[in-house]
Design a protein around this motif. Structure first.
Motif, PDB file in Angstrom:
ATOM      1  N   PRO A   1       0.823  -1.222   0.000  1.00 35.14           N
ATOM      2  CA  PRO A   1       0.000   0.000   0.000  1.00 35.14           C
ATOM      3  C   PRO A   1       0.851   1.263   0.000  1.00 35.14           C
ATOM      4  O   PRO A   1       1.972   1.281   0.532  1.00 35.14           O
ATOM      5  CB  PRO A   1      -0.802  -0.123   1.307  1.00 35.14           C
ATOM      6  CG  PRO A   1      -0.756  -1.573   1.653  1.00 35.14           C
ATOM      7  CD  PRO A   1       0.567  -2.061   1.180  1.00 35.14           C
ATOM      8  N   GLU A   2       0.297   2.327  -0.582  1.00 35.88           N
ATOM      9  CA  GLU A   2       1.010   3.595  -0.710  1.00 35.88           C
ATOM     10  C   GLU A   2       0.205   4.736  -0.090  1.00 35.88           C
ATOM     11  O   GLU A   2      -1.018   4.790  -0.200  1.00 35.88           O
ATOM     12  CB  GLU A   2       1.281   3.902  -2.185  1.00 35.88           C
ATOM     13  CG  GLU A   2       2.184   2.877  -2.861  1.00 35.88           C
ATOM     14  CD  GLU A   2       2.386   3.151  -4.347  1.00 35.88           C
ATOM     15  OE1 GLU A   2       3.110   2.364  -4.989  1.00 35.88           O
ATOM     16  OE2 GLU A   2       1.822   4.138  -4.862  1.00 35.88           O
ATOM     17  N   ILE A   3       0.927   5.653   0.564  1.00 38.13           N
ATOM     18  CA  ILE A   3       0.351   6.871   1.124  1.00 38.13           C
ATOM     19  C   ILE A   3       0.803   8.031   0.243  1.00 38.13           C
ATOM     20  O   ILE A   3       1.967   8.098  -0.147  1.00 38.13           O
ATOM     21  CB  ILE A   3       0.857   7.114   2.561  1.00 38.13           C
ATOM     22  CG1 ILE A   3       0.699   5.859   3.415  1.00 38.13           C
ATOM     23  CG2 ILE A   3       0.172   8.311   3.195  1.00 38.13           C
ATOM     24  CD1 ILE A   3       1.557   5.886   4.678  1.00 38.13           C
ATOM     25  N   ILE A   4      -0.100   8.955  -0.040  1.00 39.73           N
ATOM     26  CA  ILE A   4       0.276  10.160  -0.786  1.00 39.73           C
ATOM     27  C   ILE A   4       0.066  11.366   0.115  1.00 39.73           C
ATOM     28  O   ILE A   4      -1.021  11.566   0.666  1.00 39.73           O
ATOM     29  CB  ILE A   4      -0.548  10.316  -2.080  1.00 39.73           C
ATOM     30  CG1 ILE A   4      -0.394   9.068  -2.962  1.00 39.73           C
ATOM     31  CG2 ILE A   4      -0.095  11.559  -2.847  1.00 39.73           C
ATOM     32  CD1 ILE A   4      -1.226   9.125  -4.236  1.00 39.73           C
ATOM     33  N   ALA A   5       1.110  12.170   0.273  1.00 37.91           N
ATOM     34  CA  ALA A   5       1.054  13.346   1.151  1.00 37.91           C
ATOM     35  C   ALA A   5       2.008  14.409   0.633  1.00 37.91           C
ATOM     36  O   ALA A   5       2.898  14.127  -0.172  1.00 37.91           O
ATOM     37  CB  ALA A   5       1.415  12.961   2.586  1.00 37.91           C
ATOM     38  N   GLY A   6       1.843  15.619   1.110  1.00 41.01           N
ATOM     39  CA  GLY A   6       2.715  16.710   0.714  1.00 41.01           C
ATOM     40  C   GLY A   6       4.086  16.632   1.356  1.00 41.01           C
ATOM     41  O   GLY A   6       4.276  15.931   2.366  1.00 41.01           O
ATOM     42  N   ASP A   7       5.044  17.353   0.785  1.00 44.29           N
ATOM     43  CA  ASP A   7       6.398  17.405   1.361  1.00 44.29           C
ATOM     44  C   ASP A   7       6.377  17.931   2.798  1.00 44.29           C
ATOM     45  O   ASP A   7       7.289  17.643   3.577  1.00 44.29           O
ATOM     46  CB  ASP A   7       7.293  18.336   0.522  1.00 44.29           C
ATOM     47  CG  ASP A   7       7.702  17.683  -0.793  1.00 44.29           C
ATOM     48  OD1 ASP A   7       7.734  16.441  -0.855  1.00 44.29           O
ATOM     49  OD2 ASP A   7       7.983  18.424  -1.748  1.00 44.29           O
ATOM     50  N   SER A   8       5.355  18.704   3.136  1.00 50.00           N
ATOM     51  CA  SER A   8       5.282  19.329   4.456  1.00 50.00           C
ATOM     52  C   SER A   8       4.642  18.439   5.511  1.00 50.00           C
ATOM     53  O   SER A   8       4.528  18.841   6.671  1.00 50.00           O
ATOM     54  CB  SER A   8       4.494  20.638   4.362  1.00 50.00           C
ATOM     55  OG  SER A   8       3.186  20.393   3.854  1.00 50.00           O
TER      56      SER A   8
ATOM     57  N   LYS B   1       4.890   2.441   1.252  1.00 49.34           N
ATOM     58  CA  LYS B   1       5.573   3.465   0.467  1.00 49.34           C
ATOM     59  C   LYS B   1       4.876   4.806   0.688  1.00 49.34           C
ATOM     60  O   LYS B   1       3.663   4.916   0.512  1.00 49.34           O
ATOM     61  CB  LYS B   1       5.561   3.104  -1.017  1.00 49.34           C
ATOM     62  CG  LYS B   1       6.375   4.049  -1.902  1.00 49.34           C
ATOM     63  CD  LYS B   1       6.421   3.544  -3.337  1.00 49.34           C
ATOM     64  CE  LYS B   1       7.295   4.426  -4.215  1.00 49.34           C
ATOM     65  NZ  LYS B   1       7.378   3.923  -5.592  1.00 49.34           N
ATOM     66  N   LEU B   2       5.647   5.803   1.107  1.00 45.06           N
ATOM     67  CA  LEU B   2       5.127   7.154   1.254  1.00 45.06           C
ATOM     68  C   LEU B   2       5.572   7.972   0.050  1.00 45.06           C
ATOM     69  O   LEU B   2       6.765   8.164  -0.180  1.00 45.06           O
ATOM     70  CB  LEU B   2       5.639   7.788   2.547  1.00 45.06           C
ATOM     71  CG  LEU B   2       5.280   9.262   2.763  1.00 45.06           C
ATOM     72  CD1 LEU B   2       3.766   9.462   2.766  1.00 45.06           C
ATOM     73  CD2 LEU B   2       5.886   9.774   4.067  1.00 45.06           C
ATOM     74  N   ILE B   3       4.603   8.447  -0.714  1.00 46.20           N
ATOM     75  CA  ILE B   3       4.894   9.259  -1.887  1.00 46.20           C
ATOM     76  C   ILE B   3       4.676  10.722  -1.528  1.00 46.20           C
ATOM     77  O   ILE B   3       3.556  11.129  -1.209  1.00 46.20           O
ATOM     78  CB  ILE B   3       3.989   8.855  -3.067  1.00 46.20           C
ATOM     79  CG1 ILE B   3       4.238   7.398  -3.446  1.00 46.20           C
ATOM     80  CG2 ILE B   3       4.229   9.770  -4.265  1.00 46.20           C
ATOM     81  CD1 ILE B   3       3.288   6.876  -4.506  1.00 46.20           C
ATOM     82  N   HIS B   4       5.752  11.498  -1.573  1.00 54.31           N
ATOM     83  CA  HIS B   4       5.659  12.924  -1.292  1.00 54.31           C
ATOM     84  C   HIS B   4       5.371  13.690  -2.587  1.00 54.31           C
ATOM     85  O   HIS B   4       5.994  13.430  -3.612  1.00 54.31           O
ATOM     86  CB  HIS B   4       6.967  13.449  -0.691  1.00 54.31           C
ATOM     87  CG  HIS B   4       7.157  13.078   0.743  1.00 54.31           C
ATOM     88  ND1 HIS B   4       8.083  12.147   1.165  1.00 54.31           N
ATOM     89  CD2 HIS B   4       6.532  13.515   1.865  1.00 54.31           C
ATOM     90  CE1 HIS B   4       8.034  12.029   2.472  1.00 54.31           C
ATOM     91  NE2 HIS B   4       7.094  12.847   2.918  1.00 54.31           N
ATOM     92  N   VAL B   5       4.436  14.618  -2.509  1.00 54.20           N
ATOM     93  CA  VAL B   5       4.177  15.507  -3.639  1.00 54.20           C
ATOM     94  C   VAL B   5       4.550  16.917  -3.207  1.00 54.20           C
ATOM     95  O   VAL B   5       4.529  17.244  -2.017  1.00 54.20           O
ATOM     96  CB  VAL B   5       2.702  15.449  -4.092  1.00 54.20           C
ATOM     97  CG1 VAL B   5       2.370  14.066  -4.610  1.00 54.20           C
ATOM     98  CG2 VAL B   5       1.753  15.830  -2.964  1.00 54.20           C
ATOM     99  N   PRO B   6       4.924  17.781  -4.143  1.00 57.03           N
ATOM    100  CA  PRO B   6       5.412  19.114  -3.777  1.00 57.03           C
ATOM    101  C   PRO B   6       4.322  20.013  -3.190  1.00 57.03           C
ATOM    102  O   PRO B   6       3.128  19.827  -3.457  1.00 57.03           O
ATOM    103  CB  PRO B   6       5.931  19.672  -5.102  1.00 57.03           C
ATOM    104  CG  PRO B   6       5.161  18.924  -6.151  1.00 57.03           C
ATOM    105  CD  PRO B   6       4.945  17.556  -5.605  1.00 57.03           C
TER     106      PRO B   6
END
Length: 570
Positions: free
Chosen positions: A234-241, A256-261
């Protein structure tokens, strides 16, 4: 184009493919003509294994190819004897330096390394604490010079919590049959928080030991839901902050943690970038209300719309703002939608031990529906000691912390939280406005709550950070970009504290602007230098060494050698 023409073209393409397949079959047969059956099988298995390995290498479920290549290169370089020797030498020197300076004891003092032969009286224990331990605490948190950390600490609340703690010091909510009073208090704390966040009829929650555990529980629930639908990684999507607790959750749970800008000006998460990262493995979308570093609230409504569209749980991290954001509107401030009133928000983490002013060690994780909460529960139905079931990571928990949290919420009440929210946010905006007028620095984003983050395009911001530290301020250093922040608490609302901070910033910034190109020195320089290290595993090793020193009882002599002491209380 007519259907007949489409069929004709399709037939021609099929003929060409069959022709190539026939030629390939002939060539393979020619290659294998001189091989025995076992050789053909062995070759097939070998090629299959190599192919699978190559595919896994290219498309690892947790780590990108770029990250793995970088890690491999740095690992090879670090394994070279001269490099390995140099790094070990630097780490050893760092450990000694931290032990001697960061956690130095008074001259002639020593650590206790074994139980005393005989016990001490109550007066003796208290006297030792006052003389040997409390004197180590040099930072003036009560005077408002510390960012965050202590959010209340008022005398009246300290007295109340001490009285409640004494009554419940030995209680344990694991044994609800023995301590039903604590069970009731925990249930009521959760109910009060659900009311604050506009929870519905099926909303629910659990108390935890802090924001990190609340986040760990929310991520665990999302992971288990993903497992149930067949997602292996499973993957988490969150901001860089987003808070580092999500990195910890991904580390613990093999996710997996996916950072988005985030937007470079507003510091809010880029929802369009988040949408592009959604795939069949996505198990959670995260928004902050507010984020730790800049104090801005992410566009929760937009994130929640993605959650609804793709049927993905949406978590709102309100750990920092848990007892600020729900009261902003009543305190006279604008606040974007952020809670369970937003369709698609499935979980919210909120710390009672921050702006809820409860003693450290309490937080809540709230869910929009019980079907989410049940996924964080642990049950061992076949344990020989009986059926073992817990709601959080811990088994035994401190009932006194729950009781003190309940007492705090009852003591302050909604009116008190609205009042403290107005005081704190007014003070933060006063500091923000003052900082925006100081040459050489700028405020990151437009803070929605209690955090004021300061950066610069003109100076090394860590020079200012270091100079303010010399003035007695304990602030939070930030990175990517280089900055620091002041998290305003009730302590900074006291008369003169905010003005003192602004005056110190003005004075220090003006002095630095006389030579703006000069770099930070001493410990302040470490924060800037660490960002420039391409091999992040080195930063990790230094940080681990620092954590090791936390638990060290070694004392070093003038030659940086560990003193050999008798193992006793002396």
């Amino acid at each position: 184009m007519k259907m007949e023409e489409v069929k004709e073209i399709g037939g021609q393409i099929l003929e060409v493919l069959l022709l190539y397949l026939g030629e390939a079959r002939v060539k393979v047969n020619d290659l294998c003509a001189g091989l025995e059956a076992w050789q053909v099988i062995a070759l097939s298995v070998g090629v299959t294994l190599i192919t699978v390995w190559f595919i896994n290498f290219l498309f690892h479920p947790l780590y990108s190819l770029k990250d793995r290549i970088k890690a491999t290169v740095f690992r090879i370089v670090r394994s070279l004897p001269p490099v390995k020797k140099y790094i070990k030498k630097q780490l050893d020197e760092t450990i000694v330096s931290m032990s001697k300076h960061a956690f130095a004891l008074e001259a002639g003092d020593h650590y206790i390394k074994s139980l005393p032969a005989k016990g001490s009286t109550e007066d003796e224990v208290i006297a030792r604490i006052n003389k040997k331990y409390k004197t180590l605490d040099k930072v003036d948190w009560a005077g408002g010079k510390v960012s965050g950390t202590v959010y209340s600490g008022t005398d009246d609340l300290s007295r109340l919590c001490a009285r409640v703690y004494e009554d419940f010091a030995w209680s344990n909510p694991l044994h609800v049959d023995v301590f039903p009073s604590v069970r009731r208090m925990e249930a009521e704390v959760i109910a009060m928080c659900l009311k604050m966040f506009n929870g519905g009829q099926r909303s629910c929650g659990v108390m935890t030991s802090g924001g990190t555990e609340s986040i760990l529980m929310a991520v665990l629930a999302a992971r288990q839901i993903a497992y149930a639908r067949g997602v292996e990684y499973p993957e988490i999507i969150a901001g860089d902050s987003v808070h580092a607790a999500f990195d910890k959750a991904a580390f613990y749970y093999r996710m997996k943690l996916i950072h988005v800008p985030v937007h470079p000006i507003t510091r809010k998460v880029n929802v369009k970038a988040m949408k592009k990262k959604i795939n069949k493995n996505t198990c959670m979308l995260v928004g902050s209300a507010p984020c730790f570093n800049a104090g801005v609230i992410d566009p929760i409504e937009d994130i929640a719309k993605l959650g609804v569209k793709y049927n993905i749980p949406v978590h709102v991290d309100c750990c920092l703002g848990g007892f600020i954001v729900p009261f902003l509107k009543k305190a006279g401030f604008d606040v974007p939608p952020f809670d369970f009133m937003v369709k698609g928000v499935t979980s919210i983490s909120a710390d009672t031990h921050k702006y809820g002013f409860a003693p450290k060690g309490s937080s809540v994780i709230l869910y929009s529906d019980r079907k989410y909460r049940e996924n964080q529960f642990f049950v061992a139905p076949d344990w020989t000691g009986g059926i073992y079931a817990t709601s959080t990571i811990a088994g035994s928990r401190a009932g006194a912390i729950i009781a003190a949290c309940w007492a705090t919420l009852m003591y302050i009440g909604e009116e008190g939280y609205v009042k403290s929210t107005k005081q704190i946010v007014d003070t933060a905006k006063y500091i923000e406005d003052g900082c925006r007028k100081i040459p050489g620095i700028y405020v990151m984003g437009k803070p929605d709550t209690s955090v004021v983050a300061i950066a610069s395009n003109d100076i090394d911001i860590f020079r200012l950070y270091g100079d303010l530290t010399k003035c007695g301020w304990s602030l939070n250093s930030l990175q990517f970009p280089s900055s620091f922040h002041l998290c305003v608490t009730i302590r900074q609302c006291a008369d003169g504290v905010a003005d003192e901070f602004l005056q110190d910033v003005r004075t220090c910034a003006a002095e630095i602007m006389k030579n703006p190109s000069e770099k930070a020195s001493g410990s302040a320089a470490l924060y800037g230098a660490s960002q420039g290290i391409p091999d992040r595993s080195l930063v990790t090793d230094i940080s681990k060494a620092y954590l090791d020193v936390w638990f060290s009882t070694d004392v070093y002599d003038e030659n940086d050698k560990v003193k050999v002491e008798a193992n006793g209380t002396h």
